[in-house]
Design a protein around this motif. Structure first.
Motif, PDB file in Angstrom:
ATOM      1  N   ASN A 285       0.809  -1.240   0.093  1.00  0.00           N
ATOM      2  CA  ASN A 285       0.065  -0.156   0.103  1.00  0.00           C
ATOM      3  C   ASN A 285       0.801   1.137   0.081  1.00  0.00           C
ATOM      4  O   ASN A 285       2.004   1.096   0.557  1.00  0.00           O
ATOM      5  CB  ASN A 285      -0.640   0.129   1.415  1.00  0.00           C
ATOM      6  CG  ASN A 285      -2.174  -0.869   1.127  1.00  0.00           C
ATOM      7  OD1 ASN A 285      -2.490  -1.584   1.960  1.00  0.00           O
ATOM      8  ND2 ASN A 285      -2.727  -0.510   0.150  1.00  0.00           N
ATOM      9  N   ALA A 286       0.331   2.372  -0.361  1.00  0.00           N
ATOM     10  CA  ALA A 286       0.680   3.665  -0.200  1.00  0.00           C
ATOM     11  C   ALA A 286      -0.033   4.558   0.671  1.00  0.00           C
ATOM     12  O   ALA A 286      -1.118   4.243   0.676  1.00  0.00           O
ATOM     13  CB  ALA A 286       0.775   4.563  -1.803  1.00  0.00           C
ATOM     14  N   SER A 287       0.651   5.305   1.343  1.00  0.00           N
ATOM     15  CA  SER A 287       0.031   6.169   2.537  1.00  0.00           C
ATOM     16  C   SER A 287      -0.823   7.117   1.823  1.00  0.00           C
ATOM     17  O   SER A 287      -1.900   7.501   2.363  1.00  0.00           O
ATOM     18  CB  SER A 287       1.155   6.755   3.384  1.00  0.00           C
ATOM     19  OG  SER A 287       2.042   7.701   2.622  1.00  0.00           O
ATOM     20  N   ILE A 288      -0.588   7.720   0.614  1.00  0.00           N
ATOM     21  CA  ILE A 288      -1.429   8.871   0.104  1.00  0.00           C
ATOM     22  C   ILE A 288      -2.073   8.284  -1.037  1.00  0.00           C
ATOM     23  O   ILE A 288      -1.844   8.482  -2.290  1.00  0.00           O
ATOM     24  CB  ILE A 288      -0.394  10.087  -0.448  1.00  0.00           C
ATOM     25  CG1 ILE A 288       0.595  10.428   0.958  1.00  0.00           C
ATOM     26  CG2 ILE A 288      -1.083  11.079  -0.916  1.00  0.00           C
ATOM     27  CD1 ILE A 288       1.840  11.383   0.172  1.00  0.00           C
ATOM     28  N   ASP A 289      -3.172   7.624  -0.592  1.00  0.00           N
ATOM     29  CA  ASP A 289      -3.929   6.678  -1.676  1.00  0.00           C
ATOM     30  C   ASP A 289      -5.573   6.505  -1.353  1.00  0.00           C
ATOM     31  O   ASP A 289      -5.644   5.910  -0.136  1.00  0.00           O
ATOM     32  CB  ASP A 289      -3.332   5.416  -2.021  1.00  0.00           C
ATOM     33  CG  ASP A 289      -3.877   4.693  -3.000  1.00  0.00           C
ATOM     34  OD1 ASP A 289      -4.928   5.052  -3.692  1.00  0.00           O
ATOM     35  OD2 ASP A 289      -3.077   3.746  -3.304  1.00  0.00           O
TER      36      ASP A 289
END
Length: 348
Positions: A285-289
């Motif tokens: 996962n990406a944090s800004i998503d």
């Protein structure tokens, strides 16, 4: 004097707006190298996907284009074989569900036979292709020391739900039968994908299990779509994020489904699917998503079903970061982590 004062006022306002845009990025926590890609993408002046026709959307500048802008600014080459040395690629056609579909075969250096990864690109099942997502697929071939079969499955709205899923399964079946012909080991297969493709990877593993086919040894799902609600915590927090936002996802879904009842189909609503007896899964996962919560929810559902799962969230990066290893450090780290997990599953 009035005109001078007005000009001064405009200068102050513009300066404030620019400062505000950068402070917003800082508040969102984007790493410096990730922010450079976002700014490069903005410089290409992409139109909002949700305001376009599918044909128009497919011609817009992509995050991959933005990464190339950054590379050129750094005085570096952008050809894929320079960025990922030791991996060769060749395009060909393979069997889809109702006819031939394009694919790109990536082969690492060495004698083989290699494990084989069937890889599905992102793009909301409406846009994207093997070219746009070359960075992620090529990086996996390198890091996992595996042949990667990157599949251009059929897209909506020309081919509505469930055409993409049907082609995804057909591509896995083709790989099972033809692995040896591409210097692959048919006993060591895995599934992988990004975003919409991450959904396809998990859904295909379920379809393979239900069809009593040889199971993949592992599933890699990079920021996957795992459910159909757009009111999760991360959807609310990152509703206007770049390069993926909530209006875009609603646009994708509108082009994809035949009717609202499709939203309840377990191939889209993965968290409600029967997940027992699946192979081990890695979620990135990406944090800004907006899709961050989808990854969390999928991890929870897999754990409840007794499936071995490991999820890693990378801070300071956005959706689409995974294929940007040439310019984003967290992408390099994520590809290395994915490769390690796949190698472990392959027994190497």
């Amino acid at each position: 004097m009035r005109w001078t004062s007005l000009a001064s006022l405009l200068t102050v306002l513009v300066t404030a707006l620019v400062a505000s845009s950068f402070s917003t990025a800082a508040e969102n926590g984007a790493d410096k190298d990730m922010q450079a890609v976002l700014e490069a993408h903005a410089s290409l002046k992409p139109k909002p996907i949700e305001t376009l026709s599918p044909a128009e959307a497919r011609t817009q500048p992509t995050p991959a284009d933005a990464a190339n802008v950054v590379l050129k600014k750094q005085g570096k080459r952008t050809d894929p074989e320079t960025l990922v040395p030791g991996v060769k690629s060749a395009d060909r056609s393979i069997a889809g569900a109702v006819g031939k579909i394009p694919a790109r075969i990536y082969t690492p250096s060495g004698t083989g036979p290699f494990p084989v990864i069937v890889y599905y690109h992102g793009g909301g099942w409406v846009i994207g292709d093997k070219e746009v997502y070359d960075g992620g697929a090529r990086g996996l071939a390198k890091q996992a020391n595996a042949v990667v079969v990157s599949v251009d499955y059929r897209l909506a709205p020309e081919h509505k739900f469930s055409a993409s899923w049907d082609d995804a399964l057909a591509a896995y079946k083709w790989t099972l039968t033809n692995a040896a012909s591409i210097n692959g080991d048919p006993k060591k297969l895995a599934l992988a994908g990004e975003s919409a493709g991450g959904n396809l990877a998990v859904a295909t593993a379920i379809a393979v299990r239900d069809a009593n086919l040889q199971a993949p040894l592992h599933v890699l799902a990079v920021y996957p779509v795992s459910q159909t609600s757009t009111t999760t915590e991360s959807y609310e927090k990152h509703a206007n994020a770049k390069p993926l936002n909530r209006p875009m996802i609603k646009w994708f879904v509108d082009k994809l489904i035949n009717s609202p009842s499709d939203l309840k189909d377990p191939r889209l609503q993965l968290i409600d699917a029967k997940l027992k007896n699946l192979p081990s899964v890695t979620i990135i996962n990406a944090s800004i998503d907006p899709l961050l919560s989808d990854g969390v929810m999928l991890e929870d559902a897999l754990k409840k079903a007794g499936v071995p799962v490991e999820r890693k969230m990378y801070s300071g990066v956005t959706h689409e970061f995974f294929g940007m290893a040439a310019v984003v450090q967290k992408a390099k780290e994520a590809q290395e982590y994915a490769g390690k997990r796949l190698k472990q599953a392959f027994g190497g």
